[in-house]
Design an enzyme around this catalytic site. Sequence first.
Site, short mmCIF file in Angstrom:
data_model
loop_
_atom_site.label_atom_id
_atom_site.label_comp_id
_atom_site.label_asym_id
_atom_site.label_seq_id
_atom_site.Cartn_x
_atom_site.Cartn_y
_atom_site.Cartn_z
N GLU A 92 4.08 -8.02 -0.63
CA GLU A 92 3.19 -8.25 -1.76
C GLU A 92 3.23 -7.08 -2.74
O GLU A 92 3.41 -5.94 -2.35
CB GLU A 92 1.75 -8.42 -1.24
CG GLU A 92 1.65 -9.57 -0.26
CD GLU A 92 0.30 -9.71 0.43
OE1 GLU A 92 0.14 -10.70 1.15
OE2 GLU A 92 -0.57 -8.84 0.25
N CYS A 110 1.77 -1.98 -8.27
CA CYS A 110 1.67 -1.36 -6.94
C CYS A 110 2.72 -2.02 -6.04
O CYS A 110 2.67 -3.22 -5.80
CB CYS A 110 0.25 -1.58 -6.41
SG CYS A 110 -0.01 -0.88 -4.77
N CYS A 117 3.74 -1.94 8.48
CA CYS A 117 3.69 -0.49 8.33
C CYS A 117 3.96 0.20 9.66
O CYS A 117 3.58 -0.29 10.72
CB CYS A 117 2.32 -0.05 7.80
SG CYS A 117 2.24 1.71 7.39
N CYS A 121 -3.35 3.09 10.71
CA CYS A 121 -4.65 3.51 10.19
C CYS A 121 -5.68 2.41 10.45
O CYS A 121 -5.44 1.23 10.16
CB CYS A 121 -4.55 3.84 8.70
SG CYS A 121 -3.30 5.12 8.40
N CYS A 124 -7.00 -0.15 7.68
CA CYS A 124 -6.04 -0.78 6.76
C CYS A 124 -5.51 -2.08 7.37
O CYS A 124 -5.06 -2.11 8.51
CB CYS A 124 -4.88 0.17 6.50
SG CYS A 124 -3.62 -0.51 5.42
N GLY A 166 2.95 -0.54 3.59
CA GLY A 166 3.92 0.37 4.18
C GLY A 166 3.70 1.84 3.88
O GLY A 166 2.90 2.20 3.01
N GLU A 167 4.42 2.67 4.61
CA GLU A 167 4.38 4.12 4.42
C GLU A 167 5.71 4.52 3.78
O GLU A 167 6.76 4.51 4.45
CB GLU A 167 4.17 4.80 5.78
CG GLU A 167 4.42 6.30 5.78
CD GLU A 167 3.69 7.06 4.69
OE1 GLU A 167 2.49 6.85 4.49
OE2 GLU A 167 4.34 7.86 4.00
N SER A 220 -3.09 10.53 1.23
CA SER A 220 -4.29 9.86 1.72
C SER A 220 -4.92 10.73 2.79
O SER A 220 -4.47 10.76 3.93
CB SER A 220 -3.92 8.49 2.30
OG SER A 220 -3.33 7.71 1.29
N CYS A 340 -6.68 -2.01 -2.41
CA CYS A 340 -6.11 -1.08 -1.43
C CYS A 340 -6.47 -1.51 -0.02
O CYS A 340 -7.62 -1.78 0.29
CB CYS A 340 -6.70 0.32 -1.61
SG CYS A 340 -6.35 1.05 -3.18
N1 SAH Z 1 0.87 4.44 3.50
C1 SAH Z 1 0.55 4.98 2.22
C2 SAH Z 1 0.44 3.96 1.10
C3 SAH Z 1 -0.29 2.67 1.39
S1 SAH Z 1 -2.04 2.70 1.56
C4 SAH Z 1 -0.72 5.81 2.30
O1 SAH Z 1 -1.36 5.80 3.34
O2 SAH Z 1 -1.04 6.49 1.35
C5 SAH Z 1 -2.65 3.02 -0.05
C6 SAH Z 1 -4.07 3.59 -0.06
O3 SAH Z 1 -5.02 2.60 0.36
C7 SAH Z 1 -4.25 4.76 0.89
O4 SAH Z 1 -4.93 5.81 0.24
C8 SAH Z 1 -5.15 4.19 1.99
O5 SAH Z 1 -5.92 5.20 2.58
C9 SAH Z 1 -5.97 3.19 1.22
N2 SAH Z 1 -6.56 2.12 2.02
C10 SAH Z 1 -6.05 1.53 3.10
N3 SAH Z 1 -6.87 0.57 3.57
C11 SAH Z 1 -7.94 0.56 2.73
C12 SAH Z 1 -9.11 -0.25 2.65
N4 SAH Z 1 -9.33 -1.24 3.51
N5 SAH Z 1 -9.98 0.00 1.66
C13 SAH Z 1 -9.74 0.98 0.76
N6 SAH Z 1 -8.63 1.73 0.75
C14 SAH Z 1 -7.74 1.54 1.74
#
Ligand code: SAH
Length: 362
Positions: A92, A110, A117, A121, A124, A166-167, A220, A340
């Site tokens: 997506e 984005c 991933c 986390c 997420c 993804g990371e 993050s 996010c």
């Molecule tokens: N893996 C990378 C990029 C993807 S996540 C990273 O961790 O930065 C992009 C952002 O969304 C990150 O800052 C993450 O902490 C945040 N994020 C993930 N799940 C979320 C959620 N449910 N609500 C708000 N932000 C979230």
Amino acid sequence: MSTTDLMTLSAGETADLVRDKGWPRFHTHQILRWLYQHRVTDVEAMTDLSKAVRMQLSAETRISALPPVETLTSEDGTQKFIFHLEDGKAVESVLIPNTSSRENDRLTLCLSTQVGCTLDCAFCLTGRMGLLRNLKAHEIVGQVLAVQRGLAPGLRLTNLVLMGMGEPLANADAVEEAVRRLTNQPWGVGLSPRRITLSTAGLTSRLTRVAKMGVNLAVSLNATTNEQRDRLMPAVNKAYPLQALMKACRAFPLKPHRRMTFEYVLLRDENDSAQDAARLVKLIRGMRCKINLIPFNEFPGSPFRRPADETVLRFQAIVTKNGVDAYIRKSKGRDILGACGQLGTLSESLPLIPVPQRCSTA
Ligand code: SAH
């Protein structure tokens, strides 16, 4: 005879193809420009190549594209694109208009870098899918080309954020190659690297790769102690504990006039207290950075909750009072699960990962 997908070739490999065919060298940039600047999907459209060259190219190569199979539009104008890859998996991208009131003509995409991933986390949705596979460079760039093709005439993507599924640093080679194609001026998409931001959960040893790419770095953080970060971001924090991450961030070679971003997802009663805010300020003291506060976006089955608006404002006030710019990210596209942490499959067959408890001894 199987055909070569031109999109899978790097610039160097395209040059090899042109050389192997005995064509003039300048054909390389011509072909690349048709792919990345004109976004054609048919060799026949490459009208500055001779008929003979086009015929041979059509016979032996193809141009893959990622037509979005589904587009969801949010009440706030955000659009989520779901792309099917050639092996049937899906990723997506999210198109976010006007992310800042100062820059009204901004159009940010984005991008995803993995299907699922590598990381786990706890807050997420993508993390729950596990890693299905890394995206190839052309699948990352393909998201940009596909969305740009669908934009109204005169509209252009102005910013890219590698913050989707993804990371990115767990797939650094493909990301680096994608960034090369996206930033190359003579033949590529031609975006300035300062318009591209890579967000990482903190794969500390690979921050140097980000510096090499020349794009902006977002980290993050989401937690201010190892105990908290182990609970919220177990895999990455076990590999790179908070102190190691912060040390590498302080050593990151920021270009003049740029600053790094720390993202901080605010989770009710988890990391949203005044003490958390004070610890955050201490962690980043003296760094050229800003904070993006992201109030948690809920998704079905998520164990966390979004803090009350007052809590978010209190957190922001503490940080800004200490001289650090902190912005509350207005989460767009929540109604289409495009915000996010909301990207991914909500399949019932996916097991829900239990969230480690505060007092867990595990
Ligand atoms: N893996 C990378 C990029 C993807 S996540 C990273 O961790 O930065 C992009 C952002 O969304 C990150 O800052 C993450 O902490 C945040 N994020 C993930 N799940 C979320 C959620 N449910 N609500 C708000 N932000 C979230």
